[in-house]
Design a protein around this motif. Structure first.
Motif, mmCIF file in Angstrom:
data_model
loop_
_atom_site.group_PDB
_atom_site.id
_atom_site.type_symbol
_atom_site.label_atom_id
_atom_site.label_comp_id
_atom_site.label_asym_id
_atom_site.label_seq_id
_atom_site.Cartn_x
_atom_site.Cartn_y
_atom_site.Cartn_z
ATOM 1 N N ILE A 105 49.899 64.702 -34.287
ATOM 2 C CA ILE A 105 49.311 64.393 -32.979
ATOM 3 C C ILE A 105 49.271 65.630 -32.083
ATOM 4 N N GLY A 106 49.649 66.778 -32.652
ATOM 5 C CA GLY A 106 49.645 68.007 -31.861
ATOM 6 C C GLY A 106 48.264 68.362 -31.332
ATOM 7 N N SER A 107 47.232 68.183 -32.164
ATOM 8 C CA SER A 107 45.882 68.524 -31.710
ATOM 9 C C SER A 107 45.441 67.612 -30.573
ATOM 10 N N TRP A 108 45.845 66.345 -30.656
ATOM 11 C CA TRP A 108 45.534 65.408 -29.572
ATOM 12 C C TRP A 108 46.255 65.813 -28.289
ATOM 13 N N LEU A 109 47.540 66.155 -28.393
ATOM 14 C CA LEU A 109 48.298 66.590 -27.220
ATOM 15 C C LEU A 109 47.730 67.892 -26.650
ATOM 16 N N TYR A 110 47.269 68.759 -27.530
ATOM 17 C CA TYR A 110 46.662 70.032 -27.105
ATOM 18 C C TYR A 110 45.460 69.767 -26.205
ATOM 19 N N ARG A 111 44.625 68.840 -26.606
ATOM 20 C CA ARG A 111 43.434 68.527 -25.811
ATOM 21 C C ARG A 111 43.781 67.745 -24.549
ATOM 22 N N ILE A 112 44.807 66.911 -24.623
ATOM 23 C CA ILE A 112 45.271 66.220 -23.420
ATOM 24 C C ILE A 112 45.754 67.244 -22.395
ATOM 25 N N GLY A 113 46.476 68.256 -22.870
ATOM 26 C CA GLY A 113 46.965 69.300 -21.970
ATOM 27 C C GLY A 113 45.836 70.031 -21.274
ATOM 28 N N TYR A 114 44.818 70.400 -22.040
ATOM 29 C CA TYR A 114 43.675 71.085 -21.430
ATOM 30 C C TYR A 114 42.902 70.149 -20.503
ATOM 31 N N GLY A 115 42.795 68.886 -20.887
ATOM 32 C CA GLY A 115 42.098 67.934 -20.034
ATOM 33 C C GLY A 115 42.763 67.792 -18.678
ATOM 34 N N LEU A 116 44.087 67.703 -18.673
ATOM 35 C CA LEU A 116 44.820 67.615 -17.406
ATOM 36 C C LEU A 116 44.690 68.907 -16.604
ATOM 37 N N PHE A 117 44.737 70.031 -17.309
ATOM 38 C CA PHE A 117 44.615 71.323 -16.633
ATOM 39 C C PHE A 117 43.260 71.453 -15.934
ATOM 40 N N PHE A 118 42.197 71.085 -16.632
ATOM 41 C CA PHE A 118 40.865 71.164 -16.031
ATOM 42 C C PHE A 118 40.687 70.132 -14.922
ATOM 43 N N ALA A 119 41.303 68.959 -15.099
ATOM 44 C CA ALA A 119 41.186 67.926 -14.067
ATOM 45 C C ALA A 119 41.857 68.361 -12.770
ATOM 46 N N ILE A 120 42.947 69.113 -12.892
ATOM 47 C CA ILE A 120 43.678 69.551 -11.700
ATOM 48 C C ILE A 120 43.080 70.821 -11.110
ATOM 49 N N GLY A 121 42.793 71.795 -11.974
ATOM 50 C CA GLY A 121 42.361 73.101 -11.477
ATOM 51 C C GLY A 121 40.885 73.395 -11.590
ATOM 52 N N GLY A 122 40.126 72.516 -12.264
ATOM 53 C CA GLY A 122 38.701 72.765 -12.421
ATOM 54 C C GLY A 122 38.405 73.638 -13.629
ATOM 55 N N ARG A 123 37.155 73.646 -14.048
ATOM 56 C CA ARG A 123 36.759 74.407 -15.229
ATOM 57 C C ARG A 123 36.805 75.910 -14.998
ATOM 58 N N ASP A 124 36.714 76.349 -13.743
ATOM 59 C CA ASP A 124 36.689 77.782 -13.440
ATOM 60 C C ASP A 124 38.073 78.340 -13.134
#
Length: 221
Positions: free
Chosen positions: A185-204
């Motif tokens: 499930i590491g790949s799933w957690l990896y994408r969850i981490g990036y999803g939260l990061f982009f949701a908080i800080g934006g794509r830029d």
């Protein structure tokens, strides 16, 4: 006052009964959320990445990460395709292996799913390592080392899980199976981490770059 003081210490310190029920409900809800979301992600991989193979549209792989598919590197593309398909299998079957009722009431089902799961884990690791060996990663040496170690650990955990099961060392087998599930499930957690990061800080957000060389990219590696 005397009556209160004379109560047993354990009675005074016991939490309300509803807290235990709330904890159990929260645990079930958390596990269900993880299982459902990982299954959805696995189905997405099969539909998007796997579906591109028979459709001949493997260029769409590059929409998420650059250079995943390039016509002049067919072996690397084959390795990545194997990684995608096997990884989706892991996400779909993994939660089933954790259901205690299946292990106790249908051990044959548990064993056969386990064989498929372990083979898929081995294939996912080998496929990813093949791609890395032939092309490296978009994030440079740090991502290459981290992802290669991840793939190698996946292969190791798959082999050890099967080896101890065949030797009937059940407790050791279960320990390795849990490690394998955590890796799967590491790949799933990896994408969850990036999803939260982009949701908080934006794509830029400067923590991420197109070459995966931002500070957050290094943390995720």
């Amino acid at each position: 006052m005397t009556a209160i003081a004379d109560r047993p210490r354990t009675e005074r310190n016991e939490p309300p009964q509803w807290t235990g029920a709330l904890l159990r409900i929260s645990a079930v809800a958390l596990v269900a959320a993880v299982w459902i979301s990982s299954a959805i992600f696995g189905a997405y991989i099969l539909a998007y990445y796997g579906g591109a193979i028979p459709a001949g549209t493997m260029e769409q792989w590059n929409a998420t990460l650059p250079a995943l598919y390039e016509p002049h590197t067919p072996m690397a593309s084959a390795g990545m395709g194997l990684h995608f398909l096997a990884g989706a299998t892991l996400l779909l079957l993994g939660p089933v292996q954790l259901i205690g009722a299946i292990r106790t009431r249908a051990p044959a089902v548990h064993r056969w799913i386990g064989r498929v799961y372990a083979f898929a884990a081995f294939a996912a690791g080998v496929g990813g390592l093949t791609f890395i060996l032939l092309k490296g990663t978009v994030g440079g040496w740090m991502m290459t080392i981290a992802f290669a170690a991840y793939g190698a650990l996946m292969v190791l955990a798959a082999v050890e899980t099967v080896r101890h099961a065949m030797a009937r060392r059940i407790e050791v087998h279960r320990a390795w199976a849990i490690r394998l599930f955590a890796l799967a499930i590491g790949s799933w957690l990896y994408r969850i981490g990036y999803g939260l990061f982009f949701a908080i800080g934006g794509r830029d957000n400067p923590g991420h770059t197109d070459t995966f060389s931002g500070w957050f990219d290094y943390v995720m590696d």
